[in-house]
Design an enzyme around this catalytic site. Structure first.
Site, PDB file in Angstrom:
ATOM      1  N   HIS A 112       0.806  -1.213   0.000  1.00  0.00           N
ATOM      2  CA  HIS A 112       0.000   0.000   0.000  1.00  0.00           C
ATOM      3  C   HIS A 112       0.845   1.272   0.000  1.00  0.00           C
ATOM      4  O   HIS A 112       0.340   2.351  -0.272  1.00  0.00           O
ATOM      5  CB  HIS A 112      -0.989   0.000   1.183  1.00  0.00           C
ATOM      6  CG  HIS A 112      -0.373   0.218   2.521  1.00  0.00           C
ATOM      7  ND1 HIS A 112      -0.045  -0.814   3.372  1.00  0.00           N
ATOM      8  CD2 HIS A 112      -0.037   1.347   3.183  1.00  0.00           C
ATOM      9  CE1 HIS A 112       0.455  -0.315   4.491  1.00  0.00           C
ATOM     10  NE2 HIS A 112       0.470   0.991   4.398  1.00  0.00           N
ATOM     11  N   ASP A 142       0.122  -7.638   1.468  1.00  0.00           N
ATOM     12  CA  ASP A 142       0.517  -6.228   1.564  1.00  0.00           C
ATOM     13  C   ASP A 142       2.031  -6.069   1.532  1.00  0.00           C
ATOM     14  O   ASP A 142       2.621  -5.345   2.332  1.00  0.00           O
ATOM     15  CB  ASP A 142      -0.066  -5.584   2.829  1.00  0.00           C
ATOM     16  CG  ASP A 142       0.086  -4.064   2.823  1.00  0.00           C
ATOM     17  OD1 ASP A 142       0.173  -3.486   1.727  1.00  0.00           O
ATOM     18  OD2 ASP A 142       0.132  -3.470   3.914  1.00  0.00           O
ATOM     19  N   SER A 215       4.755   2.713   7.829  1.00  0.00           N
ATOM     20  CA  SER A 215       4.425   1.515   7.061  1.00  0.00           C
ATOM     21  C   SER A 215       5.569   1.080   6.163  1.00  0.00           C
ATOM     22  O   SER A 215       6.182   1.887   5.464  1.00  0.00           O
ATOM     23  CB  SER A 215       3.187   1.759   6.200  1.00  0.00           C
ATOM     24  OG  SER A 215       2.027   1.426   6.889  1.00  0.00           O
TER      25      SER A 215
END
Length: 470
Positions: A112, A142, A215
């Site tokens: 993402h 992911d 992230s």
């Protein structure tokens, strides 16, 4: 003058004991300084540029997927910044984190973080900024693998997430809100967590402070080994609330290996719909306690059907691994090698038995088509992979013709909003019935001109416009 009474001896004694206890407690806390000095050079900042009009907020999930989340789980990469960061802008920019896994420039991050990006820039600890090429990405886990053109780079030491224990100290390095090389620490709160819409990753739960920009960054243990990749948080406010989640590095490296070798990830597939075993269900199925995965439905034509698995069976072991909760099963099956013969211990009609099943490959869409043949992403100008539909698939999808999109690479099709599981019905007003039609039409399309493409998404037809570059 007020007379002050002398304190009893026991008060001073307890005070000394308290100070000594506090000193022992403080001395037992870990010192992260050496770990950070040695391993932070392998952590990178990742910035992306997207030229699409799609909103950059929550880019890891589509709007309809966000609406379906029963809890407030969020992928975090970094808020858009710079000119034109709104919904209608032509260019949006975002930031995230990553880490180097090989001296020749392979970088691991979250999918993402780079999803939908037209440009990816990796900034190293020595402040060099290098363009990155997307080697492969996997939305289900992911994860994404990038490659930068550099040599003799610092690399992380990859650990074993299976050795993690609840209560163990862990540390994160990343770029929250664009503040490079921010260090936060905490403990492992739980392991093997299953999140909504995330059936194939047994997440590590921690209380490490994770915010937008973290992230894709590494989660270290006290030995300086990467044991996870920071991915999501649980939040009611939009910010960190003490509950964060990381992808186990064991799972990540299996995905990386497949992405580097094949460009995609093949997951094991059993072909059953399962549910949790409650106390009442356990009693009704002759179990002494609630455990296992109850088979609610067997998918027609699946490996489970071929092996003789039946509705009402309770799977209690998979290749010797105990299934305590139903969520344990997808993790194990998903990581299995396609074609592997696995043993399932089941309870059927109150009696225990063992059956053997040959693991299949997880379809692109649950219960959908397993493409027998398709057009590879690299071989067409749309930079997508498509597959023909058989009669059953056309009936289920309520389409009379067209090809299913199974993978979307970087380029014009992604910028136009085409997604996996869309059915392409016509291109430039020419009907698409087969791979031959698709390849011929796409090859003949003019460059730098708007081309109408009719897609069918969840039974609803709509046109999108693609403009191919030279």
């Amino acid at each position: 003058m007020t007379k002050i009474s002398p304190r009893p001896f026991w008060v001073f004694f307890l005070s000394v004991i308290g100070l000594l206890s506090a000193g022992v407690q403080a001395g037992s806390l870990p010192d992260f300084t050496k770990l950070v000095e040695e391993h932070s050079p392998a952590v990178v900042n990742i910035s992306t540029v997207s030229h699409s009009k799609r909103s950059p907020y929550n880019r890891g999930l589509r709007p309809e997927e966000l609406e379906q989340l029963p809890e407030f789980f969020r992928h975090f990469f970094g808020a858009p910044y710079g000119p034109g960061s709104g919904q209608e802008s032509r260019e949006t920019q975002s930031m995230g984190s990553g880490f180097i896994v090989s001296e020749d420039g392979f970088v691991l991050t979250n999918n993402h973080v780079i999803d939908g990006a037209d440009e990816i820039i990796v900034r190293l600890s020595d402040r060099r900024e290098l363009p990155a090429k997307l080697i492969g990405a996997d939305a289900r886990s992911d994860l994404a693998v990038l490659k930068i053109d550099a040599e003799d780079l610092p690399v992380v030491k990859v650990g074993k997430s299976e050795k993690l224990k609840t209560g163990e100290w862990v540390l994160a390095i990343g770029s929250p809100f664009g503040f490079d090389y921010t260090v936060t620490a905490g403990i492992v709160s739980a392991i093997g967590r299953t999140l909504p819409n995330e059936n194939y990753v047994p997440f590590i739960q921690t209380d490490v402070a994770i915010n937008p920009g973290n992230s894709g960054g590494p989660l270290f243990n006290l030995d300086g080994e990467v044991v996870g990749i920071n991915s999501q948080i649980y939040t009611r406010s939009g910010g960190f609330m003490g509950v964060s989640f990381a992808i186990p590095i064991d799972v990540a490296m299996e995905v990386v290996d497949q992405l580097q070798k094949k460009g995609y990830v093949a997951r094991g597939w059993l072909g059953v719909l399962i549910q949790e075993v409650s106390k009442d269900l356990a009693e009704s199925f002759g179990l002494k306690k609630p455990h296992g995965a109850l088979v609610a439905q067997v998918v027609p034509g699946s490996p489970a059907e071929a092996a003789g698995l039946m509705q009402g069976d309770v799977i209690i072991k998979y290749d010797g691994e105990v299934i305590n909760r139903s969520s344990d099963l997808p993790h194990l099956v998903g990581r299995a090698v396609v074609g592997k013969k696995s043993k399932l211990d089941i309870i059927r009609a109150g009696k225990r038995q063992t059956i053997t099943v040959e693991i299949g490959e997880l379809p692109t869409e649950q219960g959908a088509v397993i493409p027998a043949k398709g057009s590879k992403v690299e071989s067409n100008r749309f930079n997508i992979e498509v597959a023909e539909l058989d009669e059953n698939a056309r009936k289920r999808l309520q389409v009379s013709n067209g090809l299913m999109v199974t993978q979307v690479g970087q380029g014009a099709a992604r910028n136009a909003g085409i997604r996996a599981n869309d059915v392409i019905s016509s291109i430039n007003n020419q009907e698409i019935k087969s791979l031959t039609d698709f390849n011929a039409v796409v090859k003949s399309l003019p460059s730098n001109r708007a081309i109408p493409v009719l897609i069918i998404r969840q039974g609803n037809p709509s046109f999108v416009v693609i403009k191919l570059k030279e």
